[in-house]
Design a protein around this motif. Structure first.
Motif, PDB file in Angstrom:
ATOM      1  N   TRP A  52       0.838  -1.204   0.000  1.00  0.00           N
ATOM      2  CA  TRP A  52       0.000   0.000   0.000  1.00  0.00           C
ATOM      3  C   TRP A  52       0.872   1.253   0.000  1.00  0.00           C
ATOM      4  O   TRP A  52       0.638   2.188  -0.759  1.00  0.00           O
ATOM      5  CB  TRP A  52      -0.918   0.003   1.229  1.00  0.00           C
ATOM      6  CG  TRP A  52      -1.606   1.316   1.390  1.00  0.00           C
ATOM      7  CD1 TRP A  52      -2.722   1.752   0.738  1.00  0.00           C
ATOM      8  CD2 TRP A  52      -1.186   2.397   2.237  1.00  0.00           C
ATOM      9  NE1 TRP A  52      -3.023   3.028   1.123  1.00  0.00           N
ATOM     10  CE2 TRP A  52      -2.100   3.451   2.048  1.00  0.00           C
ATOM     11  CE3 TRP A  52      -0.137   2.585   3.128  1.00  0.00           C
ATOM     12  CZ2 TRP A  52      -1.992   4.661   2.719  1.00  0.00           C
ATOM     13  CZ3 TRP A  52      -0.030   3.784   3.795  1.00  0.00           C
ATOM     14  CH2 TRP A  52      -0.948   4.801   3.588  1.00  0.00           C
ATOM     15  N   LEU A  53       1.907   1.258   0.842  1.00  0.00           N
ATOM     16  CA  LEU A  53       2.722   2.448   1.041  1.00  0.00           C
ATOM     17  C   LEU A  53       3.498   2.857  -0.205  1.00  0.00           C
ATOM     18  O   LEU A  53       3.574   4.046  -0.525  1.00  0.00           O
ATOM     19  CB  LEU A  53       3.686   2.229   2.217  1.00  0.00           C
ATOM     20  CG  LEU A  53       4.477   3.432   2.693  1.00  0.00           C
ATOM     21  CD1 LEU A  53       3.552   4.561   3.144  1.00  0.00           C
ATOM     22  CD2 LEU A  53       5.412   3.018   3.835  1.00  0.00           C
ATOM     23  N   ASP A  54       4.048   1.896  -0.938  1.00  0.00           N
ATOM     24  CA  ASP A  54       4.833   2.286  -2.114  1.00  0.00           C
ATOM     25  C   ASP A  54       3.964   2.962  -3.174  1.00  0.00           C
ATOM     26  O   ASP A  54       4.370   3.948  -3.775  1.00  0.00           O
ATOM     27  CB  ASP A  54       5.650   1.126  -2.689  1.00  0.00           C
ATOM     28  CG  ASP A  54       4.835  -0.039  -3.197  1.00  0.00           C
ATOM     29  OD1 ASP A  54       3.604   0.068  -3.341  1.00  0.00           O
ATOM     30  OD2 ASP A  54       5.441  -1.097  -3.460  1.00  0.00           O
ATOM     31  N   GLY A  55       2.755   2.472  -3.367  1.00  0.00           N
ATOM     32  CA  GLY A  55       1.838   3.112  -4.319  1.00  0.00           C
ATOM     33  C   GLY A  55       1.420   4.493  -3.861  1.00  0.00           C
ATOM     34  O   GLY A  55       1.383   5.446  -4.650  1.00  0.00           O
ATOM     35  N   TYR A  56       1.105   4.593  -2.573  1.00  0.00           N
ATOM     36  CA  TYR A  56       0.708   5.884  -2.013  1.00  0.00           C
ATOM     37  C   TYR A  56       1.821   6.916  -2.163  1.00  0.00           C
ATOM     38  O   TYR A  56       1.605   8.040  -2.613  1.00  0.00           O
ATOM     39  CB  TYR A  56       0.322   5.716  -0.545  1.00  0.00           C
ATOM     40  CG  TYR A  56       0.085   7.026   0.173  1.00  0.00           C
ATOM     41  CD1 TYR A  56      -1.109   7.710   0.019  1.00  0.00           C
ATOM     42  CD2 TYR A  56       1.067   7.577   0.994  1.00  0.00           C
ATOM     43  CE1 TYR A  56      -1.327   8.924   0.665  1.00  0.00           C
ATOM     44  CE2 TYR A  56       0.864   8.779   1.643  1.00  0.00           C
ATOM     45  CZ  TYR A  56      -0.335   9.452   1.481  1.00  0.00           C
ATOM     46  OH  TYR A  56      -0.536  10.655   2.110  1.00  0.00           O
ATOM     47  N   LEU A  57       3.038   6.520  -1.786  1.00  0.00           N
ATOM     48  CA  LEU A  57       4.169   7.452  -1.864  1.00  0.00           C
ATOM     49  C   LEU A  57       4.505   7.818  -3.310  1.00  0.00           C
ATOM     50  O   LEU A  57       4.853   8.970  -3.593  1.00  0.00           O
ATOM     51  CB  LEU A  57       5.400   6.865  -1.168  1.00  0.00           C
ATOM     52  CG  LEU A  57       5.321   6.784   0.352  1.00  0.00           C
ATOM     53  CD1 LEU A  57       6.543   6.065   0.906  1.00  0.00           C
ATOM     54  CD2 LEU A  57       5.170   8.160   0.978  1.00  0.00           C
ATOM     55  N   ALA A  58       4.410   6.851  -4.212  1.00  0.00           N
ATOM     56  CA  ALA A  58       4.707   7.139  -5.619  1.00  0.00           C
ATOM     57  C   ALA A  58       3.754   8.209  -6.156  1.00  0.00           C
ATOM     58  O   ALA A  58       4.174   9.135  -6.854  1.00  0.00           O
ATOM     59  CB  ALA A  58       4.618   5.865  -6.459  1.00  0.00           C
TER      60      ALA A  58
END
Length: 191
Positions: A52-58
């Motif tokens: 979840w976090l990598d998509g959100y941060l990207a």
């Protein structure tokens, strides 16, 4: 190949795969089975959160890239497949569940590659049903890895079994959804 924080998180998820498998092969003198279960569960939950976090941060940091869009689903599929094989080896998941989930991933990956070659990749782009499938898998697997008792009376294995069956259903549903979207191309007809 670009390198940024979201991609680093995705690579962490890939790096977690051999660790997840290795935990269950450590000698019993190092870790008891309940400790192995807890450690593997924590590692898998960490990996799911990074999904979840990598998509959100990207998106938030405007660091989306073609490589990140490629690597993210590959990392998801690899860690789910690795966890399912570990669970299958420990007899915590049924063979049909592992076959449905892993078979779907291979089928849809091949379908997407073929659809891209014929210039119709948009018809099999990621859809909400695919995201639900991934979420269901990422929620079910930690319960199966933990395999203990929650709150002193609730069986994590039973909850995990029910949730992985739901995940298998969603997995089939998403496969049929994508195949139906690709059907005109598969039959040689254009939409």
């Amino acid at each position: 190949m670009p390198f940024n924080l979201p991609i680093a998180l995705t690579w962490l998820r890939v790096a977690a795969i051999p660790l997840l498998v290795t935990i269950f092969y450590l000698p019993a003198s190092w870790l008891s089975m309940p400790e192995k279960n807890a450690l593997a569960t924590a590692l898998f939950i960490f990996a799911a959160v990074t999904d979840w976090l990598d998509g959100y941060l990207a998106r938030r940091m405007k660091q989306e890239s073609a490589f990140g869009q490629f690597l993210d689903p590959v990392a998801d599929k690899l860690i789910v497949a690795a966890a399912l094989l570990v669970l299958l080896n420990m007899d915590r998941v049924q063979v049909w569940v592992a076959l449905v989930i892993i078979g779907r991933e291979i089928t849809i990956s091949a379908l997407r590659e073929w659809m891209a070659q014929v210039g119709a990749s948009k018809s099999v782009a990621v859809h909400m049903v695919g995201k639900l499938k991934t979420t269901a898998q990422l929620v079910a697997i930690p319960f199966l890895l933990f395999d203990g008792t929650l709150f002193g009376w609730l069986s994590a294995a039973l909850i995990g079994t029910w949730l992985i069956w739901v995940a298998a259903f969603l997995t089939l549903w998403s496969m049929f959804y994508y195949l139906q979207k690709a059907l005109p191309q598969l039959l040689g007809k254009s939409e």
